[in-house]
Design a protein around this motif. Sequence first.
Motif, PDB file in Angstrom:
ATOM      1  N   SER A  16       0.828  -1.209   0.000  1.00  0.00           N
ATOM      2  CA  SER A  16       0.000   0.000   0.000  1.00  0.00           C
ATOM      3  C   SER A  16       0.861   1.256   0.000  1.00  0.00           C
ATOM      4  CB  SER A  16      -0.924   0.016   1.219  1.00  0.00           C
ATOM      5  OG  SER A  16      -1.835  -1.031   1.155  1.00  0.00           O
ATOM      6  N   CYS A  26      -6.798  -2.167   0.614  1.00  0.00           N
ATOM      7  CA  CYS A  26      -6.462  -3.486   0.065  1.00  0.00           C
ATOM      8  C   CYS A  26      -7.292  -4.583   0.734  1.00  0.00           C
ATOM      9  CB  CYS A  26      -4.990  -3.818   0.298  1.00  0.00           C
ATOM     10  SG  CYS A  26      -3.857  -2.902  -0.712  1.00  0.00           S
ATOM     11  N   ARG A  73      -7.262  -4.200  -4.825  1.00  0.00           N
ATOM     12  CA  ARG A  73      -7.545  -2.832  -4.374  1.00  0.00           C
ATOM     13  C   ARG A  73      -9.010  -2.556  -4.511  1.00  0.00           C
ATOM     14  NH1 ARG A  73      -2.505  -0.378  -7.233  1.00  0.00           N
ATOM     15  NH2 ARG A  73      -3.621  -1.036  -9.031  1.00  0.00           N
TER      16      ARG A  73
END
Length: 73
Positions: A16, A26, A73
């Motif tokens: 991330s 995520c 994502r």
Amino acid sequence: MIPGATLLDTVIGVISASNGQPAGSCAIRSAKFLHPVRPGDGMVIEWSPSPNGESRFTCRVGDTRVLTGSLAR
């Protein structure tokens, strides 16, 4: 041994941060624990993003794969 949840949290944080996104953006798609990781082990995280927003990752301690999986994502 380091708990699997801690290893996954580290993977999510690293991926991330490299994408400039908050860790909460995520979701774990898959994870396979292959070998225990102990405190003091130097774990290397390798990942590759795909156009669909998924990132596949592999974690190693030395030459040993310890964790593989993917994030969305």
